[in-house]
Each structure stands twice: as structure tokens, then as C-alpha cells.
Motif scaffolding. Structure first.
Motif, PDB file in Angstrom:
ATOM      1  N   GLY A 177     -17.488  -4.075  28.372  1.00  0.00           N
ATOM      2  CA  GLY A 177     -16.542  -4.913  28.202  1.00  0.00           C
ATOM      3  C   GLY A 177     -15.873  -6.081  27.512  1.00  0.00           C
ATOM      4  N   LEU A 185     -13.172  -8.937  27.964  1.00  0.00           N
ATOM      5  CA  LEU A 185     -12.236  -8.763  28.903  1.00  0.00           C
ATOM      6  C   LEU A 185     -12.259  -9.045  30.110  1.00  0.00           C
ATOM      7  N   ARG A 208     -12.249  -8.937  33.435  1.00  0.00           N
ATOM      8  CA  ARG A 208     -13.766  -7.895  34.673  1.00  0.00           C
ATOM      9  C   ARG A 208     -12.614  -8.260  35.820  1.00  0.00           C
ATOM     10  N   LEU A 221     -10.160  -5.513  35.735  1.00  0.00           N
ATOM     11  CA  LEU A 221     -10.628  -4.175  35.064  1.00  0.00           C
ATOM     12  C   LEU A 221     -11.268  -2.993  36.317  1.00  0.00           C
ATOM     13  N   VAL A 254      -0.272  -1.877  36.063  1.00  0.00           N
ATOM     14  CA  VAL A 254       0.069  -2.661  34.816  1.00  0.00           C
ATOM     15  C   VAL A 254       1.061  -3.726  35.026  1.00  0.00           C
ATOM     16  N   GLN A 266       4.040  -5.592  34.148  1.00  0.00           N
ATOM     17  CA  GLN A 266       4.695  -5.848  32.760  1.00  0.00           C
ATOM     18  C   GLN A 266       5.128  -7.740  32.044  1.00  0.00           C
ATOM     19  N   ALA A 297      -1.667  -6.619  29.641  1.00  0.00           N
ATOM     20  CA  ALA A 297      -2.479  -5.409  30.437  1.00  0.00           C
ATOM     21  C   ALA A 297      -4.100  -5.921  30.621  1.00  0.00           C
ATOM     22  N   ARG A 298      -4.829  -5.956  29.301  1.00  0.00           N
ATOM     23  CA  ARG A 298      -6.347  -6.694  29.401  1.00  0.00           C
ATOM     24  C   ARG A 298      -5.551  -7.989  28.941  1.00  0.00           C
ATOM     25  N   GLU A 333      -7.017  -7.038  20.050  1.00  0.00           N
ATOM     26  CA  GLU A 333      -5.169  -7.641  21.063  1.00  0.00           C
ATOM     27  C   GLU A 333      -5.722  -9.207  21.706  1.00  0.00           C
TER      28      GLU A 333
END
Lengths: 709, 709
Positions: A616, A649, A651, A654, A661, A663, A667-668, A703
Motif C-alpha cells: 500500500g 493508502l 488500508r 481497502l 466505491v 462517489q 476511491a483510494r 493521485e
């Protein structure tokens, strides 16, 4: 693609024996006797002791070879040539018991382990920089003791194999596919050539020439011969080296036969290829785990004639030992080597110059761009020997024609997966070199291995290192010295000229850490130099002190007077390498010049504690790095610190098998790592203790730049 | 984790025979006789012909069963029970030839293929909606002809197996690990139970009870018996169904023995597990490709006693047939089933409810979250039968205690990987169900398979579909009818009450396309209803027309008068599913309610032509979808169109093996797809021609939102 010369009936590919070889008038193999070879050219190269490579040479000559000699004695392979029983032989316990899954006793590899050690020690001891090596006399005695034992172990008919002399006398020449008789002979033969070069004595070499004769008596294209070839290639390349020494056409013919016979069906083998025919003769129902049926010999690169193989398949080391011989032989076989080398390098190579995805069979995934980074991702092997074998093939290809891509790969393999096969204390080794650790699997090093091909293979590679650095060819009629540089290292090389004259070149460089190099060229008056310098793909802003006369791809050619200096410089900014789309990996791997970097727990304990194996963790494309000069066990390296652009990330979100997801939020989501992320050269990993947790390819975290951090 | 009851010596796990079973006083297995079972409860369920599921039932009853009957006749398995020689038997050609890699002749599976067809046909013919099925009399005749042949094929001692009667008489009971005698018997036994339910005749059932007796005579825990169990589980679950019918303690004991003996070492087997002992008796040196050593039987779920298995391993269908029996038996075996079910669902499941990553052995990767989507990514199998087996296990677990997660998975498997195992014309099938196509591998359907387990397995699942929809238990003392809804479908069910009275429930729903459902409940006065309705994880804004009295996880309980109506509604917006971080996949899969979607070339020809297999195509997290009602071969579906948020990567820049990321421009640049991307339900894929190019999980392209498009 090259087309096999076939001359057969019934649709089978058949080789036409000696006639077939003689009949190939359009193939020119003559360069095999004239091209420069690293196994010979190292002999003229004195590597500067205080340079990067000089310190590595010191490590190998003074520590690694000593460690390996002790391990070979402990393992039993050293004494095995006395032909006494050893408990390690007792492993015919495939059926029902736990043993190596391929049923191959490790003692079947002993000649090769010892052979590579002798070969490596002889290279070191016969190098111009040998005087600094502290165990020289101990190594010299061990070599002599071994050679004496080997001589005595040879049977009256020239046969020489410990296992089939001590353990299984009936087994001789019955299973070339699995049982390594030719492979072992190849390594002993290479050792004998090195021994002759070191000592001038023909004692060992004559033993091995008799051994080769024994093989030639049994194997070849004639009706009276078995039409076998090795399941693990190596003999082919060794015999070609022997031919280069003996100039005996018999040796050339035999090596060429071994390459031509592979994967060819013959009427006098019931229309089968040799390994199928041979297995039917044995009536042996047990198939190795890589084989579903008897003709399923892709693992051994014997599923087709070499000329018809489009994809590099099977065991990675076997594949590249075979391609080394193919490239050395030249002609249409050089095309085969280039084609399969390209498939491997373009489609099946790790960023570190590692090859082989499948631990189950130490080989290539047949799938292009299928390059899992760890066991948890589905594989990764990258055996040290495989990268050595790619160096060997690359050098043979280069010796025909310069190509910067081939040079870059040669250097990449050397400085990463090969050099990384041993620790920097000289007493531990790695065999597989996974790109990332996983679960309980740490990427730690080991004292020795049950089958221990890699450590002495690395030694012999470092032993002849000067030979990989450059080639020198003298054109007497033009009074021109052609000097081709493959690897930038600090060394002096003498080049014998006609009439006992000597030319000398001194290369000084800060590589692999900085792109500044100079050459001092000194030849007698009347001679000129034609030098071709590497222009690596990673180099930026390349400057050279003289006019470039022409360029081979990835090389710069310059013409210089008899006594000249030359300098080159280039920049090596940190580069972030993104893999092919079809890997499915959106990652970045840190590199700087030819050096690939990895992050390990030692330098990043806090991060790795929280994010085991760095799962991650990501870096951004615009990452800036701080460079630090460090010394690890006496070897100077540049380490890198990404201070600002390392993220991890979240974690928790995830960890669901499948989450929907939302909106309304990213998403991450990425969190900045306060202390950044520290990197060491891949080859210097696993040198400072710890559980061996590391990662080489990091998620691309661009991102995070768009999120608030 | 449950702990095995062991009672042994020498550290072996030994079962203590019948005493051991009797001795486990703390285990309560009594619910096996009282729980509702789909194989029985379908019998009371009339599915509304014009509903979604009604149309599918029509397809299976009127087309699929007919296709399969013709294929079974063509294949030879139909006639095989006549015990005449058939050319398909002649495949004992493992050694040296090309055959199935496990050396198992396809004819070894024939009883199971035919058994599942009979079972499925009997379910359809005995369902309340049978009258609409056009081939009823033809199927009825075929069933009777088969049963007559099967009866005659039985040997005097009760033995019944075609292969070991016709081909290999000496092979009987010698290789339970590989040769499927118990597996076949299990399927014939299930067929016999269905046949009895359909016809009322005991002809077939008595044959199979004699066959079970034959097994019990040879296998069991006593010293006089062989302590075997099936290499391919199935017999266990069939015997438990038999016990539910016969109430004969002998049948209970045998099924329980089969579960307890698995993976257990015994002193009277030389301290080995059965498959090891058995193989040594055979003195057979050939190991199947999944095995490295004789005790390497993880593929068969026999490496440990079931109570000690922490990870679901090996062949996916075998694993879940075993767990179906374990869950059905209950007690500590239910814990085993839940534990291993959870490992599979949380760590080893594809988004479509598919299981099994490794085509090589039709099984699970041992690595959690290792879920390659295609051959090119390193695997993907997702056999139809495996998802059917997960439905079976899930139903057994639910029948002990409601759990919304288990229900959701049951429905997910049914509506995606199971239903997707056949085309919507009723004449072609899939076996493996890869998430994405690759190379020359199109995800197309096939007429039939050499080993054809999946097609008739789907038929029997659709045959008993009404039974998967709900369970009804009557509590006479409370005068309460407990109705648990598993699958929302339109159907009417009669519930027999004491004194010959009948309660009736009519469920009407727009599922799986819309979350509106109503129930009309009608029971005699004095009776009340306790209804538990699913509250799926995918449902939003759940509304129900009455008070909720309590909630099981994922279910809503309501109490209602004898004559009531009830309605429920929920929203099912399109959801984008992101997989677990450790998959290494940063992708989004489109779903809507229980339906998972895929994009195939048929609807996206222009895109797929340029970006084969949709490689490099992505969608963003904020994607909006347009819904379209379509009919594909008579089945109504909702298709989805992502008009604005589909992108594709610039492929050229990502075709380098390793490219250096240039900090001046984005590492990956995305281009908007003008026509967007169209999706069909996964189950409806590969129905409209073409090469079968498709993809299910798309790259998450959120990065494109930050780039200029």
C-alpha cells in the motif's frame, strides 16, 4: 526467423549428420576463432584496487572464495572426487518420501559446484591484480588437490562423473534429460580451460579432452551414436570454448551437433526427439513435475529445434546457457539467440535484470509481461545464475556486433541481480531474488544451498570481470587498435601488438555512481585507436572530448592518435521506471544510472512495521530524491531518500474483499509518510540484518497530489 | 476453530470407529432430520412462468435438458450402462501419449454426467410448474430407460460402476484418490432420490441403497474394513440426503465416518492417511500432476482432518462438495464449513461469485487475494460447478442459522457464475468462466465437454430452484409458520399443515431488476406467520410495509396474521466494486443489485478492435450509467451504458518493457472513449456471437478526471 536446415523424410526434422554440418556452406562460423572473449581478455585487465569494482574484487578474492571453499568441503562435494561413498548420495527416495520434487539428488550437481569454484579461483589467481589476494597459496593448493582427485576419478574410457561412478553405475548415459552428466562435464571443462590459463599445465585440460572424447564416442549424428544432448545446456558453450583453444574441427563439429540435434525428430529414433526416445528406452513412468507427457520438454528447450523456437520457455538458466552457445557459434544460431534474448528482455525481465517468474520450475512464465513481484502476487524467482547466463549471452551477441540495448542489459544484470546474489561481507548468498518479500518469506541471505550453483557462478563472473569490460582487436594491416568498451570500470589493460610491442589503455571512471570517465591511450607510434564508448539509455547530457565519427546504436565511435586522452561525461538523474501496461502493475521503480533501488525495513522500520512488506506504499511521479554517500561493509554506495513524495493508502477501506466505491469521497485515500522513504541499491539489500522485508516496485501515488495531504 | 475428537496412540489422529461416533455426546446432529432442504422444498414451489426465473425455467426444461440428453447419447454415456464396450474407454495412454494430464479417462465420470441429468429432469418433471414443459414424455421415457439399464448394470454384490465393470475389473476399490467410484455413486444416489420423489417408485433408489451397502461392506472404521473416503467428495452429501430419507442410523454413521476419516492417520494403515496407504498398496509410482509426494493431498482436501484445515485448498468443486456435507451434518463440522467458506468468500472469490484461480488443477490459489482475471494475468478458472457447490454449502449453512452474507453469496453465485454457465439459447455451455479474455482465448461457449460435469449440474440447480428460494417450517405447538426467504423470485408455495390443511404464500417480485416485492400470505385462521426477508448488502433505502420485530444479520423479521399482505422495496443503484488492496488490482467492476456486469466486444466493437480485450480501458469512480431494458434470447435484462466516464490509456507510451517516467507530463495519459462503454449482465455474455472478447474489471481511471479530456 532463421530456418532450420532440414534434410529428412516423413516430415521429420532430421539432421544429416556430419554431412549436414559440412553442407551448410552459407553459414560463416569463422568469427568464433577471432572474436575477443571475456574468459581470455580478463587476463590482460588490472582492475584498480580502490575503485568500486576493485573493492568488490577484493571481497570476492579474499572472502567469498574462502567461504565457498569451506562450504564445498563441508557439503562433501570437495572430497567427492575421491570416489568414496558419502551420506548425501542416499536420496533415491522420490517415491513416497519427501525429497526434491524433481527427484534429482543434489550430489548430481557436485562437479558443477566445484568446477565453477576452480574456474573462478583460477581467474582471480591469474589476473594482473592477483598479488593482493591473501589466500592465494591456499586456493592454489586446493585447486591442485582437486585436479589430482579429478584426474584419478576419471575412468579408463574417459568417463568422469562421480554419481554414476560411485552410486549408480548402471545409470550412465541413460537419462540425459534429467541427470546432468553433460552439464557437469561442461563446467569441469570450463574449469580446466581456466586452470590451463592459470597454471600453463595441461593436466586438467587433458583429462577433460579425454572426457569430451568419451562423449563424442557415444553421442553424435551417426547411426552408431546416440543422438543425445544435455537436458541442462552448458556443455555446448564449454565445447565451443574448447574449440577456440584447440582449433580441433572435431570439437567444433560436436558443439554444433549439440545445437543442431536439439528438438529434432529422427527416423532412427522412431521418429521421436531424443528425450522422448530415451525415456521410452528407460521405460520409466515417472515424469518430472514440469512434464505432462513425454514430449512435453519445453522446460528443457527441446520441444522444437532451436531455429523454430519463437518464445523463450522453461528453465531460465538452461535457456540462456543454450543461447550463449548459440550466440557464440554465430550464423543462423546467432539469430536464434537474438530473437529469444529479445523475447526475454522485452517481455519477461524484472526491473533488476532478473529472469524467471515461476519458483516451481525456476523458469519463465510463458505469459509475456507476467511479472509478479512476490510469492503473494503469484511468483517471482529471478535466480542469480539466470542473470549470469544472460550476461554471457549478451556478451556473445555484443562480440558479433555492438548494440547499446544489449550492453545496457549486460550492465543491468551485473550491477543488480548478479552482484546482489551475494552479501557484502562475503559469507552469505541468495539464489532466488524476489522483488518483494511476502508473508513469512523474508528476502534474507543464506550460508549455502542444497544445490549451490549460484554462489560459485557469481565468483567466476567476478573473476573474469575485466573481460566483460572491454574487447580489443588489433588490425595489423591498418595498424589500428579497436577498443570496444562494454562496462565502465577503472582498470588498465595491456594489448599485445605484433613484434612484442604493447599498447596500453587506462580507464578511470566514477561509475556506477557518476558518469565521468577518462581514458589514457598509449600505443607505439604509427598505431591509431578506434574506440567505441557506451552511450547508455539512462545517460543524459552525454559529453565527449573529441569528435564522434559514427554511432552504432547506443555506442559512440571515436578515432584517436597513438597517444591520446579521452573523456566522457553524462548525467544520471534518478529515474522512475514504469512497467509495461500488460503487467497490470501501475508502479514506479527507482533507478539511478544502471543501479536499481529497493526499500527495505532496515531503513524504514516505522513504515514497514505499520505496512508490512510496504504493501500500500506509493511514490509520486514527481518525486525528488536526496542522495547520500554511504559505505556498506566497505563498499561505497549512493542511497536515496524520497523526503516529500511518499504516501500510503488507507488500508482499512481497502481490506474488504469487494467494497462499493462511494462517489462522495476518493476511491483510494493516501496519507503522506512523515519520514519519507529510503532506498538502497538492490545489490546492497539484505546486508544489515532484519527479517528481509523489502519492496522494489511501489504503487504510483500521483493521485495523492490531487488529494489534500 | 473446532478441534478434532481424537482418540489414538503414537501421536496419530485416529478415529475410534463406531465407538468414536457414539462417544461424541456433545455434538447435536439432530437438525439434519428437521431442516428444510431445497431438494425437497422445490416440490411445493410453482414459479411464475412469465417472471424472470420462470423464463429461465422454461429455457432449461424445454431446451437445455433436451440438448443435454442428445449430447449424453452422442457422448456414449447414455448407452454405457448397457455395459458394452465403447471406443471412448480406450484412453489408457497416459505414458508417452497425449491425454488428460491427470491420466483420468473421461468415461470415469459418465455416471455423474447421466446422474445429474436424471436428477435435474426429475426435479423439473415433478415441479408444480411441470405441465408447461414440452418434452416431458420424452424425458420420462429416457429416465425410465436409464433406470432400467442402471438396475441391470448393478453387480450381484451391489457394486455399480461402468468403467470398473467393463474396462478394468481388477481396478475396483484400488484408487479412491483418483478414480471417482464414490463420486459417481453419490451422483447416482442423488438422482435416485429425485427419481423416487418424481415417480414414487423405489426401483432406482433400492438399487442405490444396495450400492451404498456394498460400499459400507468394504469401507468404514472397523479393522475389517478399508478406511477410505472419496478423492472427489460428493458421496458424503448424497448419503446424508439418503439418511434424511431413510432415517437409517447406518447411513448416518457412514456419512459421518466419511467426514471423520478424511486426512486421519491410523495405526492400522501403517500410521498413514488412507490415500498414502492406498497408493503404497498399489505400488504405483505415477503421481498426478498436483502431487509432489504421496502425502501431498491438499488437492483432495485430505492433507489434514477437516477440523484442522484452516485454509480452503485444492480443487474448488471437491472442496465445496465436502463442505456441503460438513455443513449439513452440523455440530463441529458446521464450524469447519463456515470457516473454510469464509476463507473462500473473503479471500478467494471473483466478483462474479467464481472460485478457482488455477486452470492447471481447477482449484484455489493458496494465496489470499491472488485473483488474476485472465490467462494473461496468470490464471482464472471459476468453474461453474464450483459456484453451484458454494450455493449448496451456503444453503446448508443458512438452514442452520440465517446470515445475510451467506444469503448474498448464494444469490451472487446463482445469478452470475452459475446462470452464466449456459447460453440463453439453451444449446451451449461454459465450464471455466474467466473474468477477461486474453490472446486467442475467447470466452465463447461450447457444445459439450470431454468431462461434462457443469452443464447437467446447472440443470439440476435450476430444476430445484424453488427450493433455494425459501424454507418453511411449521411449529405446530405455536401454530406458527416460519418462512425464511433466501432468493426473491415470483412463485407460489403451498405449505402443508397438520390435519391436511394448507397455507399458501405468493411472492411477486421484480428482482433481480428492481427491489419491489410483495407477499400474499394465506393460512387458516388461528395460524400466524413469522417471515424473515432478505436485506441484501446491495440494497439501499429498504422499506417494508409492517413493523420489523427483530433482525438477523442481513435479514428482517416480521410477524403477521394468518391472512396478510406484505411488501418490501429497496433501491439498487449501480455500484462500482473495488477489490481488496492485496489483489494488486486498482479496478472497478460494475454491478447492480445482485447482478455483475461485463463489457464484451459485441456491444463495443469499435473500442475492442482498437484495444483488444479492452486492455487499458478504464472507468471513473463517479461514472453515471444509463439503464436499458433489453431482451436477449427471450430473457429480459437491464444493460448499462457508461456514456461519459470511460477512458483508455495511451497505449504507445505503455508498451515499453520499462519506461522512464517523464516528470513534465502525466505518467499515464487517458483519452475519453467517444461512445462510452456498454455493459451486459455477466450471465448474459457470449450469447450474441463474436470471438468472446470481454473484460469484467476495468482500470480505475479517476486520474483522467484531473487531466484535460
Amino acid at each position: 526467423m532463421g530456418q532450420s536446415k532440414v534434410n529428412g523424410t516423413n516430415g521429420h526434422h532430421t539432421v544429416n549428420g556430419v554431412n549436414g554440418i559440412d553442407g551448410q556452406h552459407d553459414e560463416d562460423y569463422s568469427s568464433i576463432l577471432t572474436r575477443s572473449r571475456p574468459q581470455e581478455s580478463y587476463y590482460f585487465t588490472a582492475i584498480e584496487p580502490n575503485s568500486f569494482y576493485g573493492k568488490l574484487r577484493d571481497l570476492y578474492a579474499n572472502k567469498v572464495l574462502k567461504t565457498q571453499l569451506e562450504q564445498l568441503k563441508k557439503q562433501g562435494s570437495y572430497d567427492a572426487f575421491s570416489l568414496n561413498w558419502h551420506p548425501a548420495y542416499d536420496i533415491r527416495r522420490l517415491y513416497g518420501g519427501k525429497t526434491r520434487t524433481d527427484g534429482i539428488p543434489p550430489s548430481l550437481f557436485w562437479e558443477s559446484d566445484v568446477g565453477k569454484w576452480i574456474e573462478g579461483a583460477c581467474y582471480f589467481l591469474s589476473s594482473p591484480d592477483a598479488k593482493q589476494f591473501s589466500h592465494a597459496s591456499e586456493f592454489d593448493s586446493a585447486i591442485q588437490e582437486l585436479v589430482d582427485m579429478i584426474e584419478k576419478a576419471q575412468q579408463p574410457d574417459g568417463y568422469l562423473n562421480i554419481y554414476f561412478t560411485v552410486v549408480d553405475k548402471e545409470g550412465r548415459f541413460k537419462n540425459l534429460r534429467d541427470l546432468h552428466e553433460m552439464y557437469n562435464a561442461g563446467h569441469l571443462l570450463e574449469a580446466a580451460l581456466a586452470h590451463h590459463q592459470y597454471t600453463g599445465s595441461r593436466q586438467f585440460l587433458d583429462v577433460m579432452i579425454r572426457n569430451v572424447d568419451c562423449f563424442i564416442n557415444h553421442f553424435g549424428p551417426d547411426q552408431s551414436q546416440l543422438h543425445g544432448y544435455p537436458g541442462h545446456p552448458e556443455f555446448e558453450l564449454a565445447i565451443l570454448r574448447l574449440y577456440n583453444f584447440t582449433k580441433d574441427q572435431k570439437h567444433f563439429n560436436f558443439a554444433k551437433y549439440l545445437l543442431e540435434a536439439r528438438g529434432v525428430t529422427r527416423d532412427d529414433q522412431d521418429g521421436e526427439t531424443f528425450f522422448v526416445w530415451e525415456a521410452k528406452q528407460r521405460n520409466d513412468p515417472v515424469l518430472p513435475p514440469t512434464m505432462d507427457t513425454l514430449d512435453d520438454v519445453w522446460y528443457h528447450q527441446a520441444h522444437k529445434p532451436i531455429h523454430e523456437q519463437e518464445d523463450v520457455l522453461g528453465h531460465s538458466v538452461r535457456a540462456f546457457y543454450l543461447l550463449t552457445a548459440a550466440a557464440d557459434l554465430g550464423g543462423s544460431f546467432l539469430n536464434d539467440a537474438k530473437r529469444l534474448w529479445t523475447d526475454a528482455v522485452d517481455n519477461k525481465m524484472y526491473a533488476t535484470g532478473g529472469f524467471g517468474t515461476e519458483p516451481r520450475f525456476e523458469g519463465f512464465s510463458p505469459l509475456p509481461h507476467h511479472l509478479p513481484q512476490s510469492t503473494g502476487e503469484g511468483g517471482c524467482y529471478a535466480e542469480t545464475c539466470a542473470s549470469i547466463a544472460v550476461m554471457m549471452t549478451s556478451e556473445r551477441i555484443l562480440s558479433h556486433q555492438l548494440d547499446g540495448k544489449v550492453r545496457d542489459i549486460l550492465e543491468l544484470c551485473l550491477l543488480n541481480n548478479v552482484l546482489g546474489g551475494g552479501n557484502l561481507e562475503g559469507n552469505q548468498f541468495s539464489y532466488a531474488n524476489k522483488q518483494a518479500s511476502w508473508g513469512d518469506e523474508g528476502e534474507i541471505r543464506h550460508d549455502w544451498f542444497e544445490v549451490c550453483c549460484c554462489p560459485p557462478n557469481t565468483s567466476r563472473t567476478l573473476g573474469m570481470l575485466g573481460g566483460y569490460a572491454w574487447t580489443a582487436n588489433v588490425e595489423e594491416d591498418k595498424r589500428q587498435i579497436n577498443l570496444d568498451i562494454y562496462i565502465l570500470l577503472s582498470a588498465t589493460r595491456d594489448i599485445p601488438l605484433p613484434n612484442g610491442q604493447i599498447a596500453r589503455v587506462k580507464m578511470e571512471t566514477e561509475m556506477p555512481w557518476s558518469g565521468k570517465s577518462t581514458w589514457k591511450l598509449d600505443a607505439p607510434e604509427g598505431w591509431t585507436w578506434n574506440v567505441r564508448l557506451p552511450k547508455p539509455d539512462y545517460a543524459e547530457n552525454v559529453q565527449i572530448s573529441t569528435n564522434i565519427i559514427e554511432s552504432d546504436p547506443g555506442f559512440l565511435s571515436v578515432a584517436l592518435d597513438h597517444s591520446s586522452t579521452l573523456s566522457q561525461s553524462f548525467d544520471m538523474p534518478v529515474r522512475l521506471l514504469a512497467p509495461h501496461l500488460s503487467t497490470g502493475q501501475d508502479t514506479l521503480t527507482v533507478s539511478r544510472g544502471p543501479i536499481v533501488y529497493t526499500a527495505e525495513a532496515y531503513d524504514n522500520a516505522e513504515i514497514e512495521n505499520q505496512h508490512e512488506h510496504f504493501e500500500g506504499v506509493g511514490i509520486t511521479s514527481n518525486t525528488a530524491f536526496k542522495e547520500n554517500h554511504q559505505v556498506i561493509h566497505g563498499i561505497p554506495v549512493i542511497t536515496l531518500h524520497c523526503e516529500q513524495a511518499a504516501f500510503v493508502l488507507n488500508r482499512t477501506e481497502l481490506n474488504e474483499p469487494y467494497r462499493s466505491v462511494n462517489q462522495d469521497k476518493p476511491a483510494r485515500s493516501w496519507k503522506k509518510l512523515d519520514k519519507g522513504l529510503r532506498f538502497v541499491p538492490w545489490f546492497a539489500r539484505a546486508n544489515r540484518g532484519g527479517k528481509g522485508h523489502l519492496r522494489t516496485a511501489f504503487l504510483r501515488a500521483d493521485e495523492a497530489l490531487y488529494q489534500n495531504n
